[in-house]
Scaffold this motif. Structure first.
Motif, short mmCIF file in Angstrom:
data_model
loop_
_atom_site.label_atom_id
_atom_site.label_comp_id
_atom_site.label_asym_id
_atom_site.label_seq_id
_atom_site.Cartn_x
_atom_site.Cartn_y
_atom_site.Cartn_z
N PRO A 194 49.24 -25.84 -39.22
CA PRO A 194 48.70 -24.61 -39.80
C PRO A 194 48.55 -24.64 -41.32
O PRO A 194 47.66 -23.98 -41.86
CB PRO A 194 49.71 -23.55 -39.37
N ALA A 195 49.36 -25.40 -42.01
CA ALA A 195 49.25 -25.47 -43.47
C ALA A 195 47.91 -26.04 -43.91
O ALA A 195 47.47 -25.81 -45.03
CB ALA A 195 50.39 -26.31 -44.04
N LEU A 196 47.25 -26.77 -43.04
CA LEU A 196 45.95 -27.35 -43.37
C LEU A 196 44.81 -26.37 -43.13
O LEU A 196 43.66 -26.66 -43.43
CB LEU A 196 45.72 -28.62 -42.56
N SER A 197 45.13 -25.20 -42.61
CA SER A 197 44.06 -24.24 -42.30
C SER A 197 43.46 -23.60 -43.55
O SER A 197 42.31 -23.17 -43.53
CB SER A 197 44.57 -23.16 -41.34
N LEU A 198 44.21 -23.52 -44.64
CA LEU A 198 43.66 -22.91 -45.86
C LEU A 198 42.47 -23.72 -46.40
O LEU A 198 41.42 -23.13 -46.68
CB LEU A 198 44.74 -22.75 -46.92
N ALA A 234 40.24 -30.01 -35.59
CA ALA A 234 41.31 -30.26 -34.62
C ALA A 234 42.62 -30.63 -35.32
O ALA A 234 43.70 -30.19 -34.90
CB ALA A 234 40.89 -31.37 -33.65
N LEU A 235 42.53 -31.40 -36.39
CA LEU A 235 43.73 -31.76 -37.16
C LEU A 235 44.35 -30.50 -37.78
O LEU A 235 45.58 -30.33 -37.77
CB LEU A 235 43.39 -32.76 -38.26
N ALA A 236 43.53 -29.63 -38.30
CA ALA A 236 44.04 -28.40 -38.94
C ALA A 236 44.70 -27.49 -37.92
O ALA A 236 45.63 -26.76 -38.26
CB ALA A 236 42.91 -27.68 -39.65
N ALA A 248 46.37 -36.90 -47.77
CA ALA A 248 47.39 -37.66 -47.04
C ALA A 248 47.91 -36.88 -45.84
O ALA A 248 48.25 -37.47 -44.81
CB ALA A 248 48.53 -38.04 -47.96
N ASP A 249 47.95 -35.55 -45.95
CA ASP A 249 48.42 -34.73 -44.83
C ASP A 249 47.48 -34.86 -43.63
O ASP A 249 47.92 -35.00 -42.50
CB ASP A 249 48.54 -33.26 -45.25
N PHE A 250 46.17 -34.79 -43.89
CA PHE A 250 45.20 -34.94 -42.81
C PHE A 250 45.33 -36.31 -42.15
O PHE A 250 45.33 -36.44 -40.93
CB PHE A 250 43.76 -34.75 -43.33
N ILE A 251 45.45 -37.34 -42.97
CA ILE A 251 45.54 -38.71 -42.45
C ILE A 251 46.85 -38.90 -41.68
O ILE A 251 46.87 -39.52 -40.62
CB ILE A 251 45.39 -39.73 -43.59
N ALA A 252 47.94 -38.34 -42.20
CA ALA A 252 49.23 -38.47 -41.52
C ALA A 252 49.21 -37.79 -40.15
O ALA A 252 49.74 -38.32 -39.18
CB ALA A 252 50.35 -37.89 -42.39
N VAL A 253 48.58 -36.62 -40.07
CA VAL A 253 48.50 -35.93 -38.78
C VAL A 253 47.73 -36.78 -37.79
O VAL A 253 48.15 -36.97 -36.64
CB VAL A 253 47.83 -34.54 -38.94
N LEU A 254 46.61 -37.34 -38.21
CA LEU A 254 45.81 -38.19 -37.32
C LEU A 254 46.59 -39.44 -36.91
O LEU A 254 46.58 -39.83 -35.74
CB LEU A 254 44.50 -38.58 -38.00
N ALA A 255 47.30 -40.03 -37.84
CA ALA A 255 48.05 -41.25 -37.54
C ALA A 255 49.22 -41.00 -36.59
O ALA A 255 49.62 -41.88 -35.84
CB ALA A 255 48.58 -41.87 -38.84
#
Length: 132
Positions: free
Chosen positions: A78-82, A72-74, A114-121
């Motif tokens: 979209p940059a997290l999809s890779l 869900a975060l990805a 950090a990107d995953f955590i930032a999106v969730l936060a």
């Protein structure tokens, strides 16, 4: 400066030091390499991250747990999809918990955790949907 990780028995394990001069480039072929102590330290961090992310999930994580949350975060970034696509292509990683651990390990190695955590936060709607 570093952080000392302790094993399950509470004895000091490995001290992790920040890499001076890190450029943000992916680690390349050296990912996953390292001493047994370094691998154990990474496993401890990943296990702790999964536990933290699973804590307080609605339905005790019945909706797919941490892997489904990471998917869900990805979708939001979209940059997290890779990294997600890379984990999905790993034939030896078969279960959702294994995929979550593999994705977090990959995110740690390429410095995108950090990107995953930032999106969730920064996603209150996602927090409301997934957490009690």
């Amino acid at each position: 400066p570093g952080v000392t990780l302790h094993n399950a028995a509470g004895t000091p394990g490995v001290t992790l030091h920040t890499a001076a001069g890190y450029t943000g480039a992916p680690c390349g072929a050296s990912c996953g390499a390292g001493t047994r102590a370094e691998q154990d330290a990474v496993n401890m961090v990943v296990t702790a991250l999964v536990a933290v992310m699973a804590h307080g999930m609605k339905g005790g994580g019945d909706r797919g747990g941490v892997w489904a949350l990471l998917l869900a975060l990805a979708e939001l970034v979209p940059a997290l999809s890779l990294p997600v696509a890379l984990v999905k292509s790993m034939a030896h990683v078969l279960t959702p918990p294994g995929r979550a651990r593999a994705l977090l390990r990959l995110a740690m190695s390429d410095r995108s955790l950090a990107d995953f955590i930032a999106v969730l936060a920064r996603a209150p709607a996602l927090q409301e949907e997934w957490y009690e």
